[in-house]
Design an enzyme around this catalytic site. Structure first.
Site, PDB file in Angstrom:
ATOM      1  N   SER A 108       0.822  -1.068   0.159  1.00 50.51           N
ATOM      2  CA  SER A 108       0.124   0.077   0.172  1.00 50.51           C
ATOM      3  C   SER A 108       0.816   1.341  -0.040  1.00 50.51           C
ATOM      4  O   SER A 108       1.594   1.599  -0.983  1.00 50.51           O
ATOM      5  CB  SER A 108      -0.901  -0.063   1.300  1.00 50.51           C
ATOM      6  N   ASP A 247      -2.781   6.383  -3.432  1.00 45.67           N
ATOM      7  CA  ASP A 247      -1.616   5.504  -2.860  1.00 45.67           C
ATOM      8  C   ASP A 247      -1.101   4.389  -3.566  1.00 45.67           C
ATOM      9  O   ASP A 247      -1.553   4.398  -4.843  1.00 45.67           O
ATOM     10  CB  ASP A 247      -1.850   5.258  -1.329  1.00 45.67           C
ATOM     11  N   ASP A 249      -1.270   1.326  -3.794  1.00 49.63           N
ATOM     12  CA  ASP A 249      -2.107   0.304  -4.604  1.00 49.63           C
ATOM     13  C   ASP A 249      -3.419   0.693  -5.104  1.00 49.63           C
ATOM     14  O   ASP A 249      -4.347   0.113  -5.349  1.00 49.63           O
ATOM     15  CB  ASP A 249      -2.013  -0.808  -3.563  1.00 49.63           C
ATOM     16  N   ASP A 251      -6.106   2.105  -3.369  1.00 49.58           N
ATOM     17  CA  ASP A 251      -7.270   1.879  -2.601  1.00 49.58           C
ATOM     18  C   ASP A 251      -7.405   3.192  -1.716  1.00 49.58           C
ATOM     19  O   ASP A 251      -8.473   3.437  -0.969  1.00 49.58           O
ATOM     20  CB  ASP A 251      -7.355   0.919  -1.809  1.00 49.58           C
TER      21      ASP A 251
END
Length: 451
Positions: A108, A247, A249, A251
């Site tokens: 992340s 960010d 990834d 999400d």
């Protein structure tokens, strides 16, 4: 019951440490394959189960992808590979391709030298605690390779990005478009670099893109939602109407108005909730977390919108939404769930919902955000080398002293990070100077206990 390997959001750590190694991840793939496919009852007799794997842009993703593929194949599970893809895209594609589970290789918002493994059920939702416990139990059992005829196969999903782009666009009203808006996108050199630009461009916006040149080592490096300064500067320089930062990834999302002012997840959540209430489509209330700013709770109460707090982590927000039969929730970090649009938190889709509100209300993003004035909130992360007991007498005395000083005008929250070796100290109240001093005082005590 506490977990041995899983944290708040999957399994995460520094590459090369005990959990993020090829050997452990291969065993994890095998254990997860056995557990996740055993709980799916929709397979035709004799059909081989399939698991979808996506990843962000970290260099270690190649190594971990291969290890997961080997473990899943050994368990008799077919593997569908998407390559770099946002976490919410894997959630969607798992459902769309009728896979028995989805796996994301990502840490992340963490630096490139960290990585992790996240799981989705066949419904595109985060795994419940009991399934994570089952995977941990399976990890302690010997790994047994299926006979050759029953080994899993692997294939790449070549149109994965295009499928996800069209899905994101479908969550925006057909009768509306983004023409006339100039938007800066910050893709954090992460998984949205090749999917976010087409989504907003094809909906009609003029776009400027930064953070879209991943090299395996620069994910989240001075870009993205955890470093919004790059976006703030670019929005002003390009005289854009607003900016959107994801960010690594994809999400999480943060947004910036035309003057470079940052809007966090609480403010974006308010904008979506207020717009939905205006047209009568807000189902029930809004779910936040223990970290949600008190100002949002007070503002929603004034609007007669129910509000409830979950533990920190979008999976717990999702559980609370499902329990209450609500659709809208999120975290101040930028995880926002709109369950009428997607089964998981999605930075691109959340941004589209905010843009829908901007167009619906006929106001700028700055004007909409100004309706919610956040209370001063100071968060200090204390890095620890060992597990700290937050019930320690010294720590609790410091907390009680701060609460007594704040009275009813604020709150204190201490929690251990589920993804990093840190204790998060949060103090919130009406007076910025007081809040900062109290947070530092508590952090100093935690540091003392940790040393």
């Amino acid at each position: 019951m506490s977990k041995k390997y899983f944290g708040t959001d999957g399994i995460r750590g520094r590459v090369g440490d005990a959990l993020i190694t090829p050997e452990f991840v291969m065993r994890l793939g095998y254990a997860a394959g056995r557990v996740l496919t055993s709980i799916d009852s929709h397979l035709a007799k004799g059909a081989r189960p399939a698991v979808l794997i996506g990843k962000d842009t970290r260099i270690s993703g190649y190594m971990l992808e291969a290890a997961l593929e080997a473990g899943l194949s050994a368990a008799g599970v077919d593997v569908l590979l998407t390559g770099p893809m946002p976490t919410p895209a894997v959630a969607y594609l798992t459902r769309a391709l009728r896979a028995q589970a989805g796996i994301v290789i990502s840490a992340s918002h963490n630096p490139y030298y960290d990585n992790g493994i996240k799981f989705f059920s066949s419904l595109g939702t985060k795994l419940p605690d009991d399934v994570e416990h089952a995977i941990e139990a399976a990890l302690d059992e010997p790994m047994q390779v299926m006979e050759s005829a029953k080994l899993g196969k692997a294939r790449r999903i070549d149109d994965a990005a295009g499928r996800y782009v069209e899905f994101c666009k479908s969550t925006f009203p057909n009768q509306l478009d983004l023409r006339g808006l100039k938007i800066v996108l910050d893709c954090a050199h992460g998984a949205t670099y090749h999917v976010a630009p087409p989504v907003f461009h094809e909906l009609g916006a003029e776009i400027v893109v930064i953070g879209n040149h991943p090299d395996g080592l620069n994910i989240n490096e001075k870009v993205g939602s955890t470093y919004p300064q790059a976006l703030q500067k670019a929005v002003v320089e390009h005289q854009a109407d607003l900016g959107i930062a994801f960010d690594g990834d994809g999400d999480r999302v943060m947004m910036v108005d035309h003057e470079g002012r940052l809007l966090d997840g609480d403010q974006l959540l308010y904008i979506i909730a207020e717009a939905r209430q205006q047209v009568g489509v807000l189902q029930g209330g809004v779910a936040g977390t223990l970290m949600t700013n008190l100002a949002l709770e007070h503002k929603l109460a004034a609007m007669n919108i129910p509000f409830a707090r979950a533990k920190v982590g979008d999976r717990y927000v999702l559980e609370l939404l499902n329990q209450n039969n609500w659709q809208l929730g999120g975290e101040n970090s930028g995880h926002i769930l709109t369950l009428d649009k997607h089964s998981s938190g999605d930075g691109i889709i959340a941004a589209l919902q905010v843009l829908h509100a901007v167009i619906q209300r006929g106001k700028t993003l700055g004007e909409l955000g100004a309706d919610l004035i956040l209370y001063p909130q100071v968060l200090i992360n204390v890095t620890t080398k060992q597990k700290i007991d937050l019930d320690n007498a010294l720590i609790q005395d410091a907390v009680k002293q701060a609460e007594a000083e704040l009275k009813d005008s604020g709150r204190v929250l201490l929690r251990a990070s589920g993804t990093e070796p840190k204790i998060r100290v949060m103090v919130e109240g009406e007076n910025q100077v007081q809040v900062k001093a109290l947070a530092q005082a508590i952090a100093d005590v935690v540091n003392q206990v940790a040393s």
